[in-house]
Design a protein around this motif. Structure first.
Motif, short mmCIF file in Angstrom:
data_model
loop_
_atom_site.label_atom_id
_atom_site.label_comp_id
_atom_site.label_asym_id
_atom_site.label_seq_id
_atom_site.Cartn_x
_atom_site.Cartn_y
_atom_site.Cartn_z
N THR A 1 0.82 -1.21 0.00
CA THR A 1 0.00 0.00 0.00
C THR A 1 0.85 1.26 0.00
O THR A 1 0.47 2.27 -0.59
N THR A 2 2.01 1.22 0.65
CA THR A 2 2.87 2.40 0.75
C THR A 2 3.97 2.43 -0.32
O THR A 2 4.85 3.28 -0.27
N SER A 3 3.90 1.54 -1.27
CA SER A 3 4.91 1.50 -2.33
C SER A 3 4.92 2.82 -3.10
O SER A 3 3.86 3.35 -3.45
N PRO A 4 6.11 3.37 -3.39
CA PRO A 4 6.17 4.64 -4.12
C PRO A 4 5.75 4.50 -5.59
O PRO A 4 5.40 5.50 -6.22
N PRO B 1 1.28 1.36 -6.00
CA PRO B 1 0.82 0.65 -4.81
C PRO B 1 -0.43 -0.17 -5.09
O PRO B 1 -1.27 0.20 -5.90
N ASP B 2 -0.50 -1.32 -4.44
CA ASP B 2 -1.65 -2.24 -4.52
C ASP B 2 -1.85 -2.86 -5.91
O ASP B 2 -2.91 -3.44 -6.17
N GLU C 1 8.28 -5.54 0.64
CA GLU C 1 7.79 -4.77 -0.50
C GLU C 1 6.41 -5.17 -0.98
O GLU C 1 5.73 -4.40 -1.65
N SER D 1 2.55 -7.31 -0.26
CA SER D 1 1.60 -7.68 0.79
C SER D 1 0.93 -9.03 0.53
O SER D 1 0.43 -9.65 1.46
#
Length: 135
Positions: free
Chosen positions: A28-31, A34-35, A100, A102
């Motif tokens: 979710t917080t990947s630059p 995300p997701d 990295e 989820s």
């Protein structure tokens, strides 16, 4: 024999188990994206070959160990450029994710479109089908 694009900055690996493709869900917080679901891979480090980067990234992200000599390469055309993607067949569906990602999924090619995927993944899947890595 491994043929690669020497200017490529990212290494990507298509992992296949029993005709299923491994997809990793970015955190979710990947630059970047995300997701979204993607293939294992990442940046080639200074002085590192593309195939060694692919093997390293695969291990870092999934704990799957594949010797570079077992990695085959395919050329994927996407948005007027060529990208080398490495392909490996594994004999276990065991995956241990790093920070990295989820989630992961072993996906039948007919179901890839049901996942929110990163740009270019559809082109890779079509190339895998074309070269008969996936049916």
């Amino acid at each position: 024999m491994v043929i690669t694009n020497s200017n490529q900055k990212n290494a990507t690996v298509a992992v296949i188990y029993n005709n299923l493709l491994l997809l990793l869900k970015r955190g979710t917080t990947s630059p970047w994206m995300p997701d979204k679901y993607c293939l294992p891979g990442g940046i080639v480090e200074e002085g590192e070959s593309l195939v060694h980067a692919a093997s390293r990234e695969l291990y870092e992200e999934t704990r799957i160990v594949v010797p570079t000599k077992l990695m085959q390469s395919i050329n994927v055309k996407y948005r007027d450029r060529d990208k080398t993607v490495f392909v490996v067949n594994v004999n276990s569906d065991r995956v241990t994710l790093n920070f990295e990602h989820s989630e992961y999924a072993w996906v039948n090619i007919r179901d890839v479109a049901k996942y929110p995927i990163v740009p270019g993944l559809s082109a890779t899947v079509l190339t895998l089908i074309h070269y008969k890595y996936l049916k």
